[in-house]
Design a protein around this motif. Structure first.
Motif, PDB file in Angstrom:
ATOM      1  N   ARG A  60      -0.221 130.684 -31.728  1.00  0.00           N
ATOM      2  CA  ARG A  60      -0.238 131.592 -32.868  1.00  0.00           C
ATOM      3  C   ARG A  60      -0.730 132.991 -32.485  1.00  0.00           C
ATOM      4  NH1 ARG A  60      -0.315 128.040 -37.533  1.00  0.00           N
ATOM      5  NH2 ARG A  60      -1.085 129.722 -38.861  1.00  0.00           N
ATOM      6  N   ASP A  61      -1.429 133.084 -31.363  1.00  0.00           N
ATOM      7  CA  ASP A  61      -1.973 134.379 -30.950  1.00  0.00           C
ATOM      8  C   ASP A  61      -0.957 135.241 -30.212  1.00  0.00           C
ATOM      9  OD1 ASP A  61      -4.438 133.707 -32.028  1.00  0.00           O
ATOM     10  OD2 ASP A  61      -5.130 132.788 -30.154  1.00  0.00           O
ATOM     11  N   CYS A  62       0.266 134.743 -30.048  1.00  0.00           N
ATOM     12  CA  CYS A  62       1.275 135.490 -29.291  1.00  0.00           C
ATOM     13  C   CYS A  62       2.114 136.407 -30.162  1.00  0.00           C
ATOM     14  CB  CYS A  62       2.202 134.510 -28.565  1.00  0.00           C
ATOM     15  SG  CYS A  62       1.430 133.692 -27.153  1.00  0.00           S
ATOM     16  N   PHE A  63       1.771 136.525 -31.438  1.00  0.00           N
ATOM     17  CA  PHE A  63       2.613 137.295 -32.345  1.00  0.00           C
ATOM     18  C   PHE A  63       1.847 138.469 -32.949  1.00  0.00           C
ATOM     19  CE2 PHE A  63       4.222 132.963 -32.308  1.00  0.00           C
ATOM     20  CZ  PHE A  63       5.567 133.164 -32.054  1.00  0.00           C
ATOM     21  N   GLN A  64       2.581 139.529 -33.180  1.00  0.00           N
ATOM     22  CA  GLN A  64       2.084 140.693 -33.905  1.00  0.00           C
ATOM     23  C   GLN A  64       2.965 140.875 -35.128  1.00  0.00           C
ATOM     24  OE1 GLN A  64       2.402 144.353 -31.767  1.00  0.00           O
ATOM     25  NE2 GLN A  64       1.297 145.553 -33.262  1.00  0.00           N
ATOM     26  N   TYR A  65       2.362 141.345 -36.227  1.00  0.00           N
ATOM     27  CA  TYR A  65       3.079 141.399 -37.492  1.00  0.00           C
ATOM     28  C   TYR A  65       3.093 142.818 -38.052  1.00  0.00           C
ATOM     29  CZ  TYR A  65       2.340 136.373 -37.118  1.00  0.00           C
ATOM     30  OH  TYR A  65       2.316 135.091 -36.671  1.00  0.00           O
ATOM     31  N   GLU A  66       4.168 143.101 -38.745  1.00  0.00           N
ATOM     32  CA  GLU A  66       4.283 144.360 -39.480  1.00  0.00           C
ATOM     33  C   GLU A  66       4.458 144.029 -40.955  1.00  0.00           C
ATOM     34  OE1 GLU A  66       6.778 148.561 -39.417  1.00  0.00           O
ATOM     35  OE2 GLU A  66       7.632 146.776 -38.487  1.00  0.00           O
ATOM     36  N   ILE A  67       3.646 144.670 -41.795  1.00  0.00           N
ATOM     37  CA  ILE A  67       3.629 144.372 -43.229  1.00  0.00           C
ATOM     38  C   ILE A  67       4.136 145.585 -43.989  1.00  0.00           C
ATOM     39  CG2 ILE A  67       2.198 143.695 -45.184  1.00  0.00           C
ATOM     40  CD1 ILE A  67       0.257 142.465 -43.204  1.00  0.00           C
ATOM     41  N   SER A  68       5.087 145.369 -44.860  1.00  0.00           N
ATOM     42  CA  SER A  68       5.633 146.428 -45.708  1.00  0.00           C
ATOM     43  C   SER A  68       5.307 146.093 -47.158  1.00  0.00           C
ATOM     44  CB  SER A  68       7.149 146.553 -45.517  1.00  0.00           C
ATOM     45  OG  SER A  68       7.698 147.450 -46.462  1.00  0.00           O
ATOM     46  N   ILE A  69       4.574 146.974 -47.824  1.00  0.00           N
ATOM     47  CA  ILE A  69       4.206 146.799 -49.230  1.00  0.00           C
ATOM     48  C   ILE A  69       4.601 148.075 -49.972  1.00  0.00           C
ATOM     49  CG2 ILE A  69       2.355 146.388 -50.882  1.00  0.00           C
ATOM     50  CD1 ILE A  69       0.790 145.049 -48.655  1.00  0.00           C
ATOM     51  N   ARG A  70       5.404 147.955 -50.997  1.00  0.00           N
ATOM     52  CA  ARG A  70       5.794 149.128 -51.788  1.00  0.00           C
ATOM     53  C   ARG A  70       5.662 148.840 -53.273  1.00  0.00           C
ATOM     54  NH1 ARG A  70      10.948 148.908 -53.987  1.00  0.00           N
ATOM     55  NH2 ARG A  70      12.308 147.238 -53.230  1.00  0.00           N
ATOM     56  N   ASN A  71       5.466 149.915 -54.011  1.00  0.00           N
ATOM     57  CA  ASN A  71       5.330 149.824 -55.457  1.00  0.00           C
ATOM     58  C   ASN A  71       6.705 149.627 -56.081  1.00  0.00           C
ATOM     59  OD1 ASN A  71       4.697 150.042 -58.137  1.00  0.00           O
ATOM     60  ND2 ASN A  71       3.586 151.969 -57.964  1.00  0.00           N
ATOM     61  N   LYS A  72       6.879 148.566 -56.830  1.00  0.00           N
ATOM     62  CA  LYS A  72       8.173 148.277 -57.429  1.00  0.00           C
ATOM     63  C   LYS A  72       8.553 149.325 -58.464  1.00  0.00           C
ATOM     64  CE  LYS A  72      10.799 144.734 -59.884  1.00  0.00           C
ATOM     65  NZ  LYS A  72      10.764 143.386 -60.522  1.00  0.00           N
ATOM     66  N   ASP A  73       7.566 149.836 -59.212  1.00  0.00           N
ATOM     67  CA  ASP A  73       7.862 150.814 -60.257  1.00  0.00           C
ATOM     68  C   ASP A  73       8.134 152.200 -59.690  1.00  0.00           C
ATOM     69  OD1 ASP A  73       7.468 148.849 -62.191  1.00  0.00           O
ATOM     70  OD2 ASP A  73       5.308 149.217 -62.216  1.00  0.00           O
ATOM     71  N   LYS A 130       2.521 151.155 -45.717  1.00  0.00           N
ATOM     72  CA  LYS A 130       2.971 150.463 -44.527  1.00  0.00           C
ATOM     73  C   LYS A 130       1.884 150.541 -43.468  1.00  0.00           C
ATOM     74  CE  LYS A 130       7.172 150.034 -41.787  1.00  0.00           C
ATOM     75  NZ  LYS A 130       8.481 150.615 -41.514  1.00  0.00           N
ATOM     76  N   ASP A 131       1.653 149.435 -42.759  1.00  0.00           N
ATOM     77  CA  ASP A 131       0.614 149.425 -41.742  1.00  0.00           C
ATOM     78  C   ASP A 131       0.914 150.447 -40.663  1.00  0.00           C
ATOM     79  OD1 ASP A 131       0.072 145.890 -41.920  1.00  0.00           O
ATOM     80  OD2 ASP A 131      -0.980 147.528 -42.887  1.00  0.00           O
ATOM     81  N   ASP A 132      -0.119 151.083 -40.159  1.00  0.00           N
ATOM     82  CA  ASP A 132       0.008 151.997 -39.033  1.00  0.00           C
ATOM     83  C   ASP A 132       0.521 151.206 -37.841  1.00  0.00           C
ATOM     84  OD1 ASP A 132      -2.291 154.263 -37.339  1.00  0.00           O
ATOM     85  OD2 ASP A 132      -0.159 153.854 -37.077  1.00  0.00           O
ATOM     86  N   PRO A 133       1.677 151.624 -37.218  1.00  0.00           N
ATOM     87  CA  PRO A 133       2.211 150.839 -36.107  1.00  0.00           C
ATOM     88  C   PRO A 133       1.220 150.651 -34.965  1.00  0.00           C
ATOM     89  CG  PRO A 133       3.797 152.467 -36.885  1.00  0.00           C
ATOM     90  CD  PRO A 133       2.501 152.744 -37.594  1.00  0.00           C
ATOM     91  N   SER A 134       0.255 151.578 -34.834  1.00  0.00           N
ATOM     92  CA  SER A 134      -0.723 151.454 -33.760  1.00  0.00           C
ATOM     93  C   SER A 134      -1.765 150.394 -34.075  1.00  0.00           C
ATOM     94  CB  SER A 134      -1.410 152.796 -33.519  1.00  0.00           C
ATOM     95  OG  SER A 134      -2.127 153.212 -34.672  1.00  0.00           O
ATOM     96  N   GLU A 135      -1.866 149.994 -35.312  1.00  0.00           N
ATOM     97  CA  GLU A 135      -2.828 148.970 -35.722  1.00  0.00           C
ATOM     98  C   GLU A 135      -2.176 147.599 -35.614  1.00  0.00           C
ATOM     99  OE1 GLU A 135      -5.328 147.546 -39.704  1.00  0.00           O
ATOM    100  OE2 GLU A 135      -4.229 149.449 -39.668  1.00  0.00           O
ATOM    101  N   GLU A 136      -2.730 146.725 -34.815  1.00  0.00           N
ATOM    102  CA  GLU A 136      -2.176 145.406 -34.604  1.00  0.00           C
ATOM    103  C   GLU A 136      -2.671 144.440 -35.669  1.00  0.00           C
ATOM    104  OE1 GLU A 136      -2.998 144.070 -30.710  1.00  0.00           O
ATOM    105  OE2 GLU A 136      -1.916 145.679 -29.714  1.00  0.00           O
ATOM    106  N   VAL A 137      -1.733 143.782 -36.320  1.00  0.00           N
ATOM    107  CA  VAL A 137      -2.056 142.728 -37.277  1.00  0.00           C
ATOM    108  C   VAL A 137      -1.693 141.421 -36.596  1.00  0.00           C
ATOM    109  CG1 VAL A 137      -1.653 141.820 -39.587  1.00  0.00           C
ATOM    110  CG2 VAL A 137      -1.535 144.287 -39.179  1.00  0.00           C
ATOM    111  N   ARG A 138      -2.674 140.763 -36.029  1.00  0.00           N
ATOM    112  CA  ARG A 138      -2.411 139.595 -35.195  1.00  0.00           C
ATOM    113  C   ARG A 138      -2.932 138.301 -35.803  1.00  0.00           C
ATOM    114  NH1 ARG A 138      -3.379 140.502 -28.983  1.00  0.00           N
ATOM    115  NH2 ARG A 138      -2.072 138.648 -29.048  1.00  0.00           N
ATOM    116  N   ASN A 139      -3.598 138.385 -36.931  1.00  0.00           N
ATOM    117  CA  ASN A 139      -4.039 137.177 -37.603  1.00  0.00           C
ATOM    118  C   ASN A 139      -2.950 136.684 -38.544  1.00  0.00           C
ATOM    119  OD1 ASN A 139      -6.568 137.359 -36.319  1.00  0.00           O
ATOM    120  ND2 ASN A 139      -7.278 138.812 -37.879  1.00  0.00           N
TER     121      ASN A 139
END
Length: 402
Positions: free
Chosen positions: A252-265, A272-281
């Motif tokens: 599970r530690d071999c992956f990095q994730y990118e999260i996209s969150i936008r306001n529907k309205d 959007k997460d800063d690409p330089s910031e690793e989301v690895r959990n």
């Protein structure tokens, strides 16, 4: 894991079995006089270079190279040299061998030269793995290949080492093979070998070969079981997911994730997460959560520091979270008002079409008076056309005499 020599032996042996490769070995000497080194041969099955020598030299040096890779010369005590090559060398651009005698100017340079018509080999060869175990390979026919040229793809996965020809070709409008579909592909640590050969009645077709690290061409599936847990009391929103499915990597530690969150309205507003910031959990806290807004969430993954593709994979299906603006009351009131107006208009149209207000609201009759009663004929005026007299009217006055 195969040692490099064993792997190359299997691969070269399979190349020979796949289809006769149109190639030859040409040698040249470094000095003007005739070289004592003669009869140079290459055993592709064993990756052994052998030769004969008219002089009894105690030591030789041998090396192999192509346009991209050159090995360190290896010293041997006989006229036989095996290559424990640490790299994967393709053949379609040619392979060279060098045989030298130490402390002399005696050497021999031989080249494995592929044959066939120039420009007849395939171009733009590429493969991609998707949905965990499916693989597509595509190419374009050679720009100078005859019109009847047909191509055939062979490949070998290092483990279990079985060589195979494509069973499901992709054809163009002319019926030529321009791709192949594979199923049940497993990703192994070693590189896989691909060879595309061709045939034509007009002449020999050049072959094309390539080594590919399969995990590098995999398109990762989306992360699984994406959820967003938001409460009114907390200042943030906890997002959780599970790693994408792969056939070869469970860490599970071999992956990095990118999260996209936008306001529907407000589609223009996005977080959007800063690409330089690793989301690895496997979780993320969205701290800018506003319970009065509704959000759309997507996640994708890529490999990090492991044998997993470093390219971003597919986005997960968008999910919504948050309460958003409460339009329910306004919608209900609007529907009630619209329904009332519609019913009123419908009634008005029906009355106007089928009914008369005068017949519905007719006047109540009143009793007549006996003395002053009159018929309708008495009430109605009569018009009589009197003649217009044309004579002079005479007036006589009579006076009473007393």
């Amino acid at each position: 894991m195969f040692d490099t020599l064993g792997l190359l032996c299997v691969i070269w042996w399979c190349v020979v079995l796949f289809h006769p490769l149109h190639a030859d070995i040409q040698c040249m000497v470094s000095e003007a006089q005739e070289s004592p080194i003669t009869n140079v041969k290459m055993n592709w099955r064993k990756m052994e270079l052998s030769w004969e020598s008219s002089k009894n030299f105690s030591k030789y040096k041998c090396a192999i190279m192509n346009s991209n890779i050159k090995t360190v010369p290896k010293e041997v005590n006989s006229s036989l040299c095996r290559f424990p090559v640490q790299h994967y060398m393709t053949l379609h651009k040619g392979v060279s061998f060098i045989i030298e005698v130490p402390d002399t100017n005696i050497s021999k340079h031989c080249t494995f030269i592929p044959g066939g018509m120039n420009g007849s080999a395939i171009e733009n060869f590429s493969c991609v793995i998707y949905n965990i175990s499916l693989m597509n390979c595509t190419w374009q026919p050679g720009r100078d290949a005859p019109g009847d040229t047909q191509y055939f793809l062979y490949w070998q996965n290092p483990l279990p080492g079985e060589a195979m020809e494509c069973e499901r070709y992709i054809k163009d409008e002319n019926g030529r093979n321009t791709g192949c579909r594979f199923q049940n592909v497993s990703i192994e640590p070693e590189k896989a070998y691909f060879l595309v050969n061709g045939s034509s009645k007009d002449g020999l077709i050049q072959f094309y070969d390539e080594y590919i690290q399969l995990y590098e061409i995999e398109i990762l599936t989306p992360p699984l079981n994406v959820t967003a847990n938001c409460t009114r009391d907390s200042a943030g929103c906890i997002i959780r997911w599970q790693p994408p499915l792969t056939s070869h990597m469970k860490d599970r530690d071999c992956f990095q994730y990118e999260i996209s969150i936008r306001n529907k309205d407000d589609p223009k507003e996005a977080k959007k997460d800063d690409p330089s910031e690793e989301v690895r959990n496997d979780s993320y806290e969205f701290q800018n959560y506003n319970e009065k807004k509704k959000y759309i969430l997507k996640i994708r993954a890529r490999g990090k520091y492991c044998s997993v593709s470093s390219n971003w994979g597919e986005w997960s299906e968008p999910i919504e979270f948050g309460h958003g603006k409460d339009y329910f009351i306004f919608v209900i009131l609007f529907l009630i008002a619209l329904g009332t107006i519609s019913v009123a208009l419908l009634q008005y149209c029906l009355f106007k079409r089928y009914c008369s207000f005068k017949s519905i609201f007719s006047p109540v009759p009143q009793p007549r008076e006996k003395l002053n009663a009159s018929t309708d004929e008495d009430i109605q005026p009569k018009y009589v056309n009197l003649p217009n007299p044309q004579h002079t009217e005479e007036i006589t006055m009579v006076e009473e005499m007393t």
